[in-house]
Design a protein around this motif. Structure first.
Motif, PDB file in Angstrom:
ATOM      1  N   LEU A 345       0.840  -1.191   0.000  1.00  0.00           N
ATOM      2  CA  LEU A 345       0.000   0.000   0.000  1.00  0.00           C
ATOM      3  C   LEU A 345       0.879   1.246   0.000  1.00  0.00           C
ATOM      4  O   LEU A 345       1.876   1.314   0.719  1.00  0.00           O
ATOM      5  CB  LEU A 345      -0.891  -0.006   1.250  1.00  0.00           C
ATOM      6  N   LEU A 374      -2.279   4.304  10.309  1.00  0.00           N
ATOM      7  CA  LEU A 374      -1.570   3.605   9.228  1.00  0.00           C
ATOM      8  C   LEU A 374      -0.781   2.426   9.781  1.00  0.00           C
ATOM      9  O   LEU A 374      -0.740   1.351   9.173  1.00  0.00           O
ATOM     10  CB  LEU A 374      -0.636   4.568   8.499  1.00  0.00           C
ATOM     11  N   GLY A 378      -1.450  -1.483   8.758  1.00  0.00           N
ATOM     12  CA  GLY A 378      -0.421  -2.372   8.236  1.00  0.00           C
ATOM     13  C   GLY A 378      -0.372  -3.686   8.986  1.00  0.00           C
ATOM     14  O   GLY A 378      -0.243  -4.764   8.387  1.00  0.00           O
ATOM     15  N   ILE A 385       3.294  -0.693   4.294  1.00  0.00           N
ATOM     16  CA  ILE A 385       2.686   0.563   3.851  1.00  0.00           C
ATOM     17  C   ILE A 385       3.784   1.610   3.694  1.00  0.00           C
ATOM     18  O   ILE A 385       4.531   1.875   4.642  1.00  0.00           O
ATOM     19  CB  ILE A 385       1.625   1.066   4.847  1.00  0.00           C
TER      20      ILE A 385
END
Length: 498
Positions: A345, A374, A378, A385
């Protein structure tokens, strides 16, 4: 206490005329009885079962009191517990003390305690699902001004995700032998994978050699000043991973990436079309400015058409929503993982996202929410990420323009939450701006020599890495195609800062 009394009574009343919330009073009684007889039963359910998960209010109180007594190192039984419960309370025709004694006398073996606990827990989850569903319906009917439909969807997804995370009872400690087996499996997968990497290959060998690939669940912050090429490096890596995707069929019929992976790219700054143009320029070596102007030859156009057919088969998915919130990003990433799979990502970039709070709140706290979200995402999705970040202007005021961790903009949480921090630094950018205006200037030959040395190169500075060394990787950079690559001369591929 009618429910508890009803379950103890040998005669069951008629079926109620309304639909009752899911519950199992007998399972609660069996579990509590097992705990009262042998306190070891409590430790079989204590890591996932809480008092609020029990349906009967009296059972919640009994479980809560028993939990506190056992955790204090004392014995919980009908005698020690009854003093903490209201003496005048009735359970049908029984007093609370009599009810406790009845639970203990009818208790079965503690072997089944965990099964009872899981049954109780699953029913509590079902009741929570019903509550969320009722709230969705009621709020949708009421249509409050502070909860537009999109906000309600995000709130519902957040609550469902929280319920899914809290609804797992497969956590807790694992034996060291299990951890060793997982480590050996990871090493075996790395041995079989192209490049012998434990993580996902970036497609840039010198960077992989330093990092071992991009490790799953890691938050990798890629930062740099404007013009350094951080978006270009992110798109290079994203394309390399997507283009190298090689699926492997598992015994259950599902797929996993043997090489490369499925990539999700959140482009908050550029449109999907602009991002696609960049990737086409990188891969076909046709300048993106020429593509935009239509100033291309017939041969170059054929290259673009041919590459566009290749792009359609590559598992690279782009979301160009501007100002996306961390809640929206997480919900869409989960959806992509569920529908198409997800192995990598990219978020371009952190400062263009919004947090979960209201507009106008402290920006530092908002960035902290974003980076923490975030990092959690992950770990949840088990994917690396890469999140791009801006650097503060203080870099420009220094004589040495090489970025440092203290230059990360707006929040120390970026450095704290990141597993890896990479800085992109192109000395060519600054040297070019120092060009003497007059060719006759005595300093011009010195500038020209310096420019020749740094032209077409870029440094990727690994300022932080939890799993490996820090240092600098020197790469080639072709500005007309916005493409990073390994340097041709092996002696310059990699070096470490003293």
């Amino acid at each position: 206490m009618n429910d508890a009394a009803r379950k103890l009574s040998p005669v069951q009343p008629a079926e109620p005329l309304y639909r009752e919330a899911p519950n199992n009073i007998e399972a609660e009684q069996a579990l509590l009885g097992a705990i009262l007889v042998n306190n070891d039963a409590f430790y079989r359910v204590s890591d996932f079962l809480k008092p609020e998960h029990l349906y009967e209010p009296l059972h919640r109180k009994i479980f809560e009191v028993a939990s506190e007594i056992i955790r204090m190192g004392k014995t919980a039984n009908p005698v020690t517990i009854k003093t903490f419960l209201p003496a005048d309370q009735k359970v049908g025709d029984l007093t609370v003390a009599q009810y406790l004694a009845r639970l203990a006398s009818e208790a079965v073996t503690i072997i089944n305690a965990e099964d009872y606990g899981r049954a109780i827990y699953d029913l509590a989850l079902r009741r929570s699902l019903i509550q969320i569903g009722e709230d969705v319906v009621n709020i949708a009917y009421d249509a409050p001004l502070d909860m537009p439909p999109q906000a309600q969807i995000e709130d519902t997804e957040r609550r469902l995700f929280a319920l899914a995370e809290n609804g797992r009872y497969d956590g807790g400690f694992q034996s060291f032998s299990d951890a060793v087996a997982q480590a050996v499996d990871m090493a075996g997968a790395a041995f079989e994978r192209d490049g012998n990497l434990s993580g996902v290959s970036t497609g840039i060998q010198s960077l992989d050699a330093k990092m071992g690939g991009l490790q799953r669940s890691d938050l990798i912050v890629l930062a740099g000043r404007p013009g350094m090429g951080k978006t270009s490096l992110a798109t290079n890596i994203a394309w390399n991973i997507a283009a190298a995707y090689e699926p492997e069929v598992l015994p259950d019929g599902s797929f996993k990436a043997k090489n490369g992976g499925v990539v999700g790219f959140y482009s908050l700054e550029m449109s999907a079309e602009q991002l696609a143009t960049r990737i086409m320029s990188e891969q076909t070596e046709v300048s993106s400015s020429k593509i935009r102007r239509g100033d291309i030859t017939e041969h170059e156009f054929e290259k673009l058409v041919g590459f566009s057919q290749t792009m359609q088969k590559v598992p690279l998915f782009i979301d160009q929503t501007g100002g996306i919130s961390i809640a929206q990003l997480s919900a869409r990433a989960r959806r992509l993982k569920r529908q198409r799979g997800l192995d990598f990502l990219v978020v371009d970039y952190i400062q263009l996202m919004t947090g979960a709070g209201k507009a106008g709140e402290n920006r530092v706290q908002e960035i902290t929410q974003i980076t923490t979200g975030l990092k959690s995402l992950g770990k949840e999705l088990n994917v690396p990420i890469v999140a791009l970040s801006q650097l503060s202007r203080q870099v420009e005021s220094r004589e040495d323009k090489r970025p440092q961790l203290s230059d990360l903009r707006e929040s120390g949480s970026i450095e704290q939450d990141a597993d890896v921090v990479l800085f992109v630094f192109r000395e060519e950018y600054y040297v070019k701006n120092m060009e003497p205006r007059d060719l006759a200037d005595p300093k011009y030959p010195e500038w020209e020599a310096h420019m020749d040395k740094v032209k077409g190169t870029a440094d990727v500075i690994i300022a932080k890495q939890r799993h490996g060394p820090t240092g600098t990787v020197k790469l080639a950079f072709q500005s007309e195609f916005t493409r990073f690559a390994d340097l041709a001369e092996p002696s310059f591929i990699q070096y470490e800062e003293p």
